[in-house]
Write a protein that holds these residues in place. Structure first.
Motif, PDB file in Angstrom:
ATOM      1  N   TRP A  39       0.934  -1.193   0.044  1.00  0.00           N
ATOM      2  CA  TRP A  39       0.114   0.055   0.005  1.00  0.00           C
ATOM      3  C   TRP A  39       0.871   1.300  -0.174  1.00  0.00           C
ATOM      4  CZ3 TRP A  39      -4.443   0.567  -1.964  1.00  0.00           C
ATOM      5  CH2 TRP A  39      -5.266   1.504  -1.470  1.00  0.00           C
ATOM      6  N   ASN A  40       1.905   1.356   0.739  1.00  0.00           N
ATOM      7  CA  ASN A  40       2.932   2.517   0.724  1.00  0.00           C
ATOM      8  C   ASN A  40       3.365   2.859  -0.625  1.00  0.00           C
ATOM      9  OD1 ASN A  40       2.451   2.935   3.527  1.00  0.00           O
ATOM     10  ND2 ASN A  40       3.982   1.614   4.052  1.00  0.00           N
ATOM     11  N   ARG A  41       3.567   1.773  -1.412  1.00  0.00           N
ATOM     12  CA  ARG A  41       4.197   2.118  -2.812  1.00  0.00           C
ATOM     13  C   ARG A  41       2.932   2.418  -3.468  1.00  0.00           C
ATOM     14  NH1 ARG A  41       6.834  -2.083  -6.897  1.00  0.00           N
ATOM     15  NH2 ARG A  41       7.771  -0.487  -8.522  1.00  0.00           N
ATOM     16  N   VAL A  42       1.941   2.047  -3.398  1.00  0.00           N
ATOM     17  CA  VAL A  42       0.707   2.406  -4.137  1.00  0.00           C
ATOM     18  C   VAL A  42       0.462   3.883  -3.867  1.00  0.00           C
ATOM     19  CG1 VAL A  42      -1.780   2.098  -4.649  1.00  0.00           C
ATOM     20  CG2 VAL A  42      -0.483   0.040  -4.014  1.00  0.00           C
ATOM     21  N   LEU A  43       0.636   4.493  -2.579  1.00  0.00           N
ATOM     22  CA  LEU A  43       0.312   5.600  -2.449  1.00  0.00           C
ATOM     23  C   LEU A  43       1.274   6.588  -2.982  1.00  0.00           C
ATOM     24  CD1 LEU A  43      -0.906   5.496   1.555  1.00  0.00           C
ATOM     25  CD2 LEU A  43      -2.067   5.425  -0.490  1.00  0.00           C
ATOM     26  N   ARG A  44       2.829   6.233  -3.033  1.00  0.00           N
ATOM     27  CA  ARG A  44       3.681   7.055  -3.561  1.00  0.00           C
ATOM     28  C   ARG A  44       3.433   7.072  -5.023  1.00  0.00           C
ATOM     29  NH1 ARG A  44       6.884   4.735   0.690  1.00  0.00           N
ATOM     30  NH2 ARG A  44       7.264   3.101  -0.536  1.00  0.00           N
ATOM     31  N   THR A  45       2.987   6.065  -5.847  1.00  0.00           N
ATOM     32  CA  THR A  45       2.791   6.094  -7.364  1.00  0.00           C
ATOM     33  C   THR A  45       1.876   7.008  -7.586  1.00  0.00           C
ATOM     34  OG1 THR A  45       3.356   3.808  -7.172  1.00  0.00           O
ATOM     35  CG2 THR A  45       2.299   4.568  -8.843  1.00  0.00           C
ATOM     36  N   ILE A  46       0.510   6.865  -6.743  1.00  0.00           N
ATOM     37  CA  ILE A  46      -0.450   7.981  -6.785  1.00  0.00           C
ATOM     38  C   ILE A  46      -0.078   9.327  -6.753  1.00  0.00           C
ATOM     39  CG2 ILE A  46      -2.517   8.645  -5.748  1.00  0.00           C
ATOM     40  CD1 ILE A  46      -3.291   6.041  -5.014  1.00  0.00           C
ATOM     41  N   GLY A  47       0.868   9.573  -5.727  1.00  0.00           N
ATOM     42  CA  GLY A  47       1.404  10.983  -5.579  1.00  0.00           C
ATOM     43  C   GLY A  47       2.420  11.522  -6.792  1.00  0.00           C
ATOM     44  N   HIS A  48       2.826  10.441  -7.328  1.00  0.00           N
ATOM     45  CA  HIS A  48       3.647  10.570  -8.763  1.00  0.00           C
ATOM     46  C   HIS A  48       2.862  11.275  -9.776  1.00  0.00           C
ATOM     47  CE1 HIS A  48       7.794  10.107  -6.912  1.00  0.00           C
ATOM     48  NE2 HIS A  48       7.383   9.320  -6.575  1.00  0.00           N
ATOM     49  N   VAL A  49       1.753  10.292 -10.077  1.00  0.00           N
ATOM     50  CA  VAL A  49       0.414  10.678 -10.999  1.00  0.00           C
ATOM     51  C   VAL A  49       0.220  11.832 -10.682  1.00  0.00           C
ATOM     52  CG1 VAL A  49      -1.422   9.976 -11.966  1.00  0.00           C
ATOM     53  CG2 VAL A  49       0.249   8.242 -11.390  1.00  0.00           C
ATOM     54  N   LEU A  50      -0.267  12.223  -9.669  1.00  0.00           N
ATOM     55  CA  LEU A  50      -0.686  13.560  -9.322  1.00  0.00           C
ATOM     56  C   LEU A  50       0.431  14.711  -9.662  1.00  0.00           C
ATOM     57  CD1 LEU A  50      -2.436  13.269  -5.852  1.00  0.00           C
ATOM     58  CD2 LEU A  50      -3.661  13.739  -8.148  1.00  0.00           C
ATOM     59  N   GLU A  51       1.625  14.430  -9.579  1.00  0.00           N
ATOM     60  CA  GLU A  51       2.613  15.438  -9.841  1.00  0.00           C
ATOM     61  C   GLU A  51       2.693  15.595 -11.171  1.00  0.00           C
ATOM     62  OE1 GLU A  51       6.363  13.811  -8.268  1.00  0.00           O
ATOM     63  OE2 GLU A  51       5.906  14.103  -6.261  1.00  0.00           O
ATOM     64  N   ILE A  52       2.234  14.753 -12.084  1.00  0.00           N
ATOM     65  CA  ILE A  52       2.278  15.095 -13.492  1.00  0.00           C
ATOM     66  C   ILE A  52       1.063  15.820 -14.271  1.00  0.00           C
ATOM     67  CG2 ILE A  52       3.650  13.108 -14.175  1.00  0.00           C
ATOM     68  CD1 ILE A  52       1.331  11.640 -15.244  1.00  0.00           C
ATOM     69  N   HIS A  53       0.196  15.924 -13.005  1.00  0.00           N
ATOM     70  CA  HIS A  53      -1.007  16.779 -13.356  1.00  0.00           C
ATOM     71  C   HIS A  53      -0.808  18.094 -12.061  1.00  0.00           C
ATOM     72  CE1 HIS A  53      -2.984  14.247 -16.097  1.00  0.00           C
ATOM     73  NE2 HIS A  53      -2.605  13.172 -15.307  1.00  0.00           N
ATOM     74  N   PRO A  54      -0.151  18.913 -12.362  1.00  0.00           N
ATOM     75  CA  PRO A  54       0.178  19.896 -11.136  1.00  0.00           C
ATOM     76  C   PRO A  54      -1.164  20.763 -10.757  1.00  0.00           C
ATOM     77  CG  PRO A  54       1.127  20.404 -13.255  1.00  0.00           C
ATOM     78  CD  PRO A  54       0.617  19.055 -13.514  1.00  0.00           C
ATOM     79  N   LYS A  55      -2.044  21.003 -11.824  1.00  0.00           N
ATOM     80  CA  LYS A  55      -3.247  21.613 -11.384  1.00  0.00           C
ATOM     81  C   LYS A  55      -4.387  21.264 -12.365  1.00  0.00           C
ATOM     82  CE  LYS A  55      -5.685  24.835  -9.646  1.00  0.00           C
ATOM     83  NZ  LYS A  55      -6.023  24.767  -8.177  1.00  0.00           N
ATOM     84  N   VAL A  56      -5.358  20.911 -11.636  1.00  0.00           N
ATOM     85  CA  VAL A  56      -6.635  20.243 -12.395  1.00  0.00           C
ATOM     86  C   VAL A  56      -7.900  20.744 -11.680  1.00  0.00           C
ATOM     87  CG1 VAL A  56      -5.774  17.966 -13.142  1.00  0.00           C
ATOM     88  CG2 VAL A  56      -6.828  18.225 -10.795  1.00  0.00           C
ATOM     89  N   ARG A  57      -8.995  20.806 -12.122  1.00  0.00           N
ATOM     90  CA  ARG A  57     -10.070  21.638 -11.711  1.00  0.00           C
ATOM     91  C   ARG A  57     -10.812  20.673 -10.572  1.00  0.00           C
ATOM     92  NH1 ARG A  57     -13.564  23.778 -17.075  1.00  0.00           N
ATOM     93  NH2 ARG A  57     -11.955  25.008 -17.825  1.00  0.00           N
ATOM     94  N   GLY A  58     -10.696  19.522 -10.685  1.00  0.00           N
ATOM     95  CA  GLY A  58     -11.157  18.609  -9.589  1.00  0.00           C
ATOM     96  C   GLY A  58     -10.557  17.186  -9.815  1.00  0.00           C
ATOM     97  N   PHE A  59     -10.476  16.329  -8.883  1.00  0.00           N
ATOM     98  CA  PHE A  59     -10.442  14.778  -9.055  1.00  0.00           C
ATOM     99  C   PHE A  59     -11.106  14.077  -7.957  1.00  0.00           C
ATOM    100  CE2 PHE A  59      -7.825  16.609  -5.444  1.00  0.00           C
ATOM    101  CZ  PHE A  59      -7.865  15.639  -4.545  1.00  0.00           C
TER     102      PHE A  59
END
Length: 313
Positions: free
Chosen positions: A160-180
């Motif tokens: 799970w910790n690795r999954v969370l870090r991967t989600i964080g990296h995916v969010l990083e390639i979307h620095p700004k969105v209207r919503g998620f």
């Protein structure tokens, strides 16, 4: 009748018998009587003997006390040795756990470097998104909304910790969105308050969502189909730029073709004939998992304008 006079004799046979018996009794008494002579012991010698006895008794008492003390010390040392042995075993066990944890962290770090590299390579700008080859794939970063569909089964919770870090990296390639939005593979929302709505994108909100994800536990059947159906039926609207990221490691459903056709039908723009949202797949692959998830999501991503990334567990 003529009476005869007898002569009277003092020392006749009967008298001698009595005298003999009496004399024999006296001799017998003399023979069986105690003939030992009491010895008189000197008083000074008796005192010396008693003093020696008392000294020996004192010495024995001291030796007994010393022996008891040594036994008590031995017992205390044995107890202390047991405690030290227990602590040593515990330290050895903790050390082994730390070594395994370090090895896992090193593996996770290596995997995260691969994730970052893959995401960076796969990410393309808005101007080049239309020019990319379908076989190569890529993750356009021009989406206004992002949806995460995450397998919450036991095998995923193990990393799970690795999954969370991967989600964080995916969010990083979307620095700004209207919503998620975040759902699990069964279509269950992480934040019930934002059910059927978008979570506003702010740095503080992202941090809170990742914090909630860390303790999220929800039933899962290791099939992203239900989550995709909920997301597409609720959020897929023509003219809205949406990217869906599906995280998983296995697929327990039945036919691939039925699932693929259902998703294509829900994600089809009837006017343009193109997918409404882009669907990407991220798989955590190991020798202990089947390749069914990879097969399914690779084809789903290909048909819905997305990319599939296979990562080592």
């Amino acid at each position: 009748m003529i009476r005869r006079d007898r002569d009277f004799q003092i020392f006749n046979l009967s008298f001698l018998d009595v005298i003999s018996c009496g004399f024999g009794a006296v001799v017998l008494l003399v023979l069986i009587s105690k003939t030992d002579i009491l010895k008189v012991v000197d008083t000074s010698e008796l005192g010396s003997l008693l003093k020696s006895v008392f000294q020996y008794e004192a010495t024995v008492s001291e030796l007994s006390s010393f022996l008891e003390e040594q036994r008590a010390r031995l017992n205390a040392l044995e107890d202390k040795n047991k405690i030290l042995q227990s602590e040593q075993n515990k330290i050895a066990k903790d050390l082994q756990g730390k070594i395994e944890e370090l090895a896992k962290l090193e593996a996770d770090g290596s995997g995260l470097e691969l994730v970052q590299s893959a995401l960076k390579t796969a990410s393309i700008s808005k101007t080049t998104a239309k020019k990319r080859a379908l076989e190569v794939g890529g993750i356009p970063v021009d989406s206004d909304y992002v949806i995460f569909i995450i397998d919450t089964s036991g095998s995923m919770l193990a990393i799970w910790n690795r999954v969370l870090r991967t989600i964080g990296h995916v969010l990083e390639i979307h620095p700004k969105v209207r919503g998620f939005q975040i759902l699990n593979d069964n279509g269950v929302y992480l934040l019930k308050a934002y059910r059927r709505r978008w979570i506003p994108d702010t740095p503080r909100r992202r941090a809170k969502v990742l914090e909630a994800l860390a303790t999220w536990r929800s039933m899962s059947n290791s099939s992203p189909v239900e989550g995709l159906e909920v997301a597409l039926k609720t959020y897929a609207k023509a003219g809205t730029k949406i990217s869906i990221y599906v995280f998983g490691d296995d697929y327990t459903g039945s036919s691939f073709d039925t699932v693929i056709r259902t998703i294509e039908s829900l994600n089809l723009n009837r006017i343009t004939g193109q997918p409404i949202v882009k669907i990407h797949g991220i798989g955590f692959i190991s020798g202990r998992t089947t390749n069914r998830y990879s097969i399914l999501m690779r084809e789903v991503a290909k048909r819905n304008g997305g990319t599939f990334l296979g990562l080592r567990r």
